[in-house]
Design a protein around this motif. Structure first.
Motif, PDB file in Angstrom:
ATOM      1  N   GLN A 238     -11.347  -7.649 -11.264  1.00  0.00           N
ATOM      2  CA  GLN A 238     -10.039  -7.350 -11.838  1.00  0.00           C
ATOM      3  C   GLN A 238      -8.937  -7.875 -10.933  1.00  0.00           C
ATOM      4  O   GLN A 238      -9.102  -7.966  -9.723  1.00  0.00           O
ATOM      5  N   ASP A 239      -7.837  -8.220 -11.553  1.00  0.00           N
ATOM      6  CA  ASP A 239      -6.619  -8.615 -10.842  1.00  0.00           C
ATOM      7  C   ASP A 239      -5.556  -7.624 -11.279  1.00  0.00           C
ATOM      8  O   ASP A 239      -5.009  -7.744 -12.378  1.00  0.00           O
ATOM      9  N   ASN A 240      -5.288  -6.642 -10.432  1.00  0.00           N
ATOM     10  CA  ASN A 240      -4.356  -5.578 -10.817  1.00  0.00           C
ATOM     11  C   ASN A 240      -2.943  -6.101 -11.043  1.00  0.00           C
ATOM     12  O   ASN A 240      -2.237  -5.620 -11.920  1.00  0.00           O
ATOM     13  N   ALA A 241      -2.551  -7.090 -10.260  1.00  0.00           N
ATOM     14  CA  ALA A 241      -1.209  -7.642 -10.417  1.00  0.00           C
ATOM     15  C   ALA A 241      -1.028  -8.271 -11.794  1.00  0.00           C
ATOM     16  O   ALA A 241       0.049  -8.225 -12.378  1.00  0.00           O
ATOM     17  N   LYS A 242      -2.077  -8.857 -12.305  1.00  0.00           N
ATOM     18  CA  LYS A 242      -2.026  -9.491 -13.618  1.00  0.00           C
ATOM     19  C   LYS A 242      -2.511  -8.564 -14.731  1.00  0.00           C
ATOM     20  O   LYS A 242      -2.511  -8.946 -15.898  1.00  0.00           O
ATOM     21  N   GLN A 243      -2.972  -7.365 -14.352  1.00  0.00           N
ATOM     22  CA  GLN A 243      -3.537  -6.423 -15.326  1.00  0.00           C
ATOM     23  C   GLN A 243      -4.603  -7.121 -16.179  1.00  0.00           C
ATOM     24  O   GLN A 243      -4.586  -7.040 -17.416  1.00  0.00           O
ATOM     25  N   THR A 244      -5.464  -7.802 -15.497  1.00  0.00           N
ATOM     26  CA  THR A 244      -6.493  -8.581 -16.179  1.00  0.00           C
ATOM     27  C   THR A 244      -7.861  -8.277 -15.570  1.00  0.00           C
ATOM     28  O   THR A 244      -7.988  -8.162 -14.346  1.00  0.00           O
ATOM     29  N   VAL A 245      -8.834  -8.135 -16.426  1.00  0.00           N
ATOM     30  CA  VAL A 245     -10.215  -7.940 -16.013  1.00  0.00           C
ATOM     31  C   VAL A 245     -11.018  -9.162 -16.462  1.00  0.00           C
ATOM     32  O   VAL A 245     -10.795  -9.683 -17.559  1.00  0.00           O
ATOM     33  N   TYR A 246     -11.915  -9.593 -15.608  1.00  0.00           N
ATOM     34  CA  TYR A 246     -12.703 -10.785 -15.884  1.00  0.00           C
ATOM     35  C   TYR A 246     -14.188 -10.448 -15.944  1.00  0.00           C
ATOM     36  O   TYR A 246     -14.648  -9.489 -15.318  1.00  0.00           O
ATOM     37  N   LEU A 247     -14.907 -11.254 -16.674  1.00  0.00           N
ATOM     38  CA  LEU A 247     -16.357 -11.178 -16.664  1.00  0.00           C
ATOM     39  C   LEU A 247     -16.879 -12.597 -16.500  1.00  0.00           C
ATOM     40  O   LEU A 247     -16.796 -13.407 -17.430  1.00  0.00           O
ATOM     41  N   GLN A 248     -17.350 -12.899 -15.300  1.00  0.00           N
ATOM     42  CA  GLN A 248     -17.958 -14.198 -15.033  1.00  0.00           C
ATOM     43  C   GLN A 248     -19.417 -14.119 -15.430  1.00  0.00           C
ATOM     44  O   GLN A 248     -20.157 -13.277 -14.922  1.00  0.00           O
ATOM     45  N   MET A 249     -19.808 -14.994 -16.330  1.00  0.00           N
ATOM     46  CA  MET A 249     -21.174 -14.976 -16.856  1.00  0.00           C
ATOM     47  C   MET A 249     -21.861 -16.294 -16.502  1.00  0.00           C
ATOM     48  O   MET A 249     -21.434 -17.347 -16.960  1.00  0.00           O
ATOM     49  N   ASN A 250     -22.866 -16.205 -15.674  1.00  0.00           N
ATOM     50  CA  ASN A 250     -23.624 -17.374 -15.258  1.00  0.00           C
ATOM     51  C   ASN A 250     -25.054 -17.295 -15.781  1.00  0.00           C
ATOM     52  O   ASN A 250     -25.525 -16.229 -16.167  1.00  0.00           O
ATOM     53  N   SER A 251     -25.735 -18.434 -15.765  1.00  0.00           N
ATOM     54  CA  SER A 251     -27.133 -18.497 -16.207  1.00  0.00           C
ATOM     55  C   SER A 251     -27.317 -17.813 -17.550  1.00  0.00           C
ATOM     56  O   SER A 251     -28.218 -16.988 -17.742  1.00  0.00           O
ATOM     57  N   LEU A 252     -26.449 -18.150 -18.480  1.00  0.00           N
ATOM     58  CA  LEU A 252     -26.468 -17.490 -19.787  1.00  0.00           C
ATOM     59  C   LEU A 252     -27.763 -17.754 -20.534  1.00  0.00           C
ATOM     60  O   LEU A 252     -28.345 -18.846 -20.449  1.00  0.00           O
ATOM     61  N   LYS A 253     -28.186 -16.744 -21.251  1.00  0.00           N
ATOM     62  CA  LYS A 253     -29.413 -16.810 -22.054  1.00  0.00           C
ATOM     63  C   LYS A 253     -29.052 -16.594 -23.519  1.00  0.00           C
ATOM     64  O   LYS A 253     -28.024 -15.969 -23.827  1.00  0.00           O
ATOM     65  N   PRO A 254     -29.877 -17.067 -24.435  1.00  0.00           N
ATOM     66  CA  PRO A 254     -29.581 -16.844 -25.859  1.00  0.00           C
ATOM     67  C   PRO A 254     -29.390 -15.372 -26.198  1.00  0.00           C
ATOM     68  O   PRO A 254     -28.573 -15.037 -27.066  1.00  0.00           O
ATOM     69  N   GLU A 255     -30.091 -14.505 -25.508  1.00  0.00           N
ATOM     70  CA  GLU A 255     -29.954 -13.069 -25.784  1.00  0.00           C
ATOM     71  C   GLU A 255     -28.642 -12.488 -25.279  1.00  0.00           C
ATOM     72  O   GLU A 255     -28.330 -11.332 -25.558  1.00  0.00           O
ATOM     73  N   ASP A 256     -27.845 -13.268 -24.564  1.00  0.00           N
ATOM     74  CA  ASP A 256     -26.516 -12.815 -24.149  1.00  0.00           C
ATOM     75  C   ASP A 256     -25.476 -13.046 -25.240  1.00  0.00           C
ATOM     76  O   ASP A 256     -24.339 -12.576 -25.139  1.00  0.00           O
ATOM     77  N   ALA A 257     -25.845 -13.750 -26.286  1.00  0.00           N
ATOM     78  CA  ALA A 257     -24.879 -14.074 -27.338  1.00  0.00           C
ATOM     79  C   ALA A 257     -24.421 -12.825 -28.084  1.00  0.00           C
ATOM     80  O   ALA A 257     -25.162 -11.849 -28.214  1.00  0.00           O
TER      81      ALA A 257
END
Length: 125
Positions: free
Chosen positions: A71-90
């Motif tokens: 999260q970046d509190n100054a920007k009031q933004t939350v992120y989700l970095q997704m690596n090594s994605l699999k078809p079941e993550d869709a």
């Protein structure tokens, strides 16, 4: 009224990466946790990751080591970095915000009061 807007979804091949963003606006007092949930067609919505009490994080077992919530509190933004994605993550990924104070379960939908509209993630094999 708190509003959450997700972005960053898209279509990738298996093994690829995406970074989802959730921008929040409105009165954020008493909101101390944010989470990402996903729902694939025909499935129930499930918790993917959450960040709460400043820097505590939770991940569902299937994404540990591949996804990172931040999260970046100054920007009031939350992120989700997704690596090594699999078809079941869709699925459709939703951002949520709520009050986790008092030991509320950050993996439980009922903890969260505010939800975004969702952003679609497609992973091809």
């Amino acid at each position: 009224q708190v509003q959450l807007v997700e972005s960053g979804g898209g279509s990738v091949q298996a093994g690829g990466s995406l970074r989802l963003s959730c921008a929040a606006s409105g009165p954020m007092y008493n909101l101390n946790c944010a989470g990402w949930f996903r729902q694939a067609p025909g499935n129930l919505r499930e918790g993917v990751a959450a960040i709460y009490s400043g820097d505590s994080v939770w991940y569902t077992h299937s994404v540990k080591g591949r996804f990172t919530i931040s999260q970046d509190n100054a920007k009031q933004t939350v992120y989700l970095q997704m690596n090594s994605l699999k078809p079941e993550d869709a699925g459709m990924y939703y951002c949520a915000a709520g009050d986790c104070f008092g030991g509320k379960n950050p993996a439980d939908e009922s903890t969260f009061n505010y939800w975004g509209q969702g952003t679609q993630v497609i992973v091809s094999s």
